[in-house]
Write an enzyme that holds these catalytic residues in place. Structure first.
Site: not given
Ligand code: ADP
Length: 166
Positions: A9-10, A33, A119, A121
């Protein structure tokens, strides 16, 4: 720069700076975000982002990390994927390059990236992993020592691992 890939998890990463998959209004949103805004403290993060006045696609701007373990958040704006013929790869590569440059200005020795644009995008994860890893492999830094690619699922992790071996 050492590049590693993990699953996780980021918002939980113990690094100097975490990268946010932001939108150009820096207004908060879903996915990474939303998770970063909530974990950092939504009110403080919203205010700090509002002061930055937005961010163009392919660029990145920093705020404090507030309630996160990370000292800073680097808000990078990835491209929305259309068909791959509208400069998506260049814009995505630019996110990784600019985030690393912003990290250097901050003096961050470690930085963690989510899979920007894959995600909401809609960027195909295979192509995004290729751009991410190959762009980072081409960069050097005397300040950023560790780059961590944080996959949210096993498949994305396997893509990173393959690209790291290439
Ligand atoms: P974007 O709008 O740039 O596509 P997203 O947030 O929708 O960004 O998703 C980007 C990636 O991050 C996706 O592959 C998603 O599965 C992943 N993701 C979503 N939540 C988390 C998190 N809490 N930690 C790490 N990666 C995540």
């Amino acid at each position: 720069m050492r590049i590693e890939a993990v699953i996780g998890d980021i918002t939980k990463q113990q690094v100097d700076a975490v990268v946010n998959a932001a939108n150009s209004a820096l207004a908060g949103g879903g996915g990474v975000d939303g998770a970063i805004h909530r974990a950092a403290g939504a009110d403080q993060m919203h205010e700090a982002c509002a002061r930055l006045g937005g961010c163009p696609t392919g660029d990145a701007k920093a705020t404090p990390g507030f309630g996160l373990a990370a000292k800073w958040v680097i808000h990078a704006v990835g491209p929305r994927y259309r068909d791959g013929r509208h400069g998506e790869a260049e814009a995505l590569a630019s996110c990784y390059r600019r985030s690393k440059e912003v990290a250097e200005v901050l003096g961050a020795a470690s930085i963690a990236f989510p899979a920007i644009s894959t995600g909401i995008y809609g960027y195909p994860p295979e192509e995004a992993a290729h751009v991410a890893v190959q762009t980072l492999k081409g960069l050097e830094s005397k300040i950023v020592m560790l780059v961590r690619l944080v996959a949210f699922d096993e498949y994305t992790l396997s893509l990173y691992q393959r690209e790291l071996r290439l």
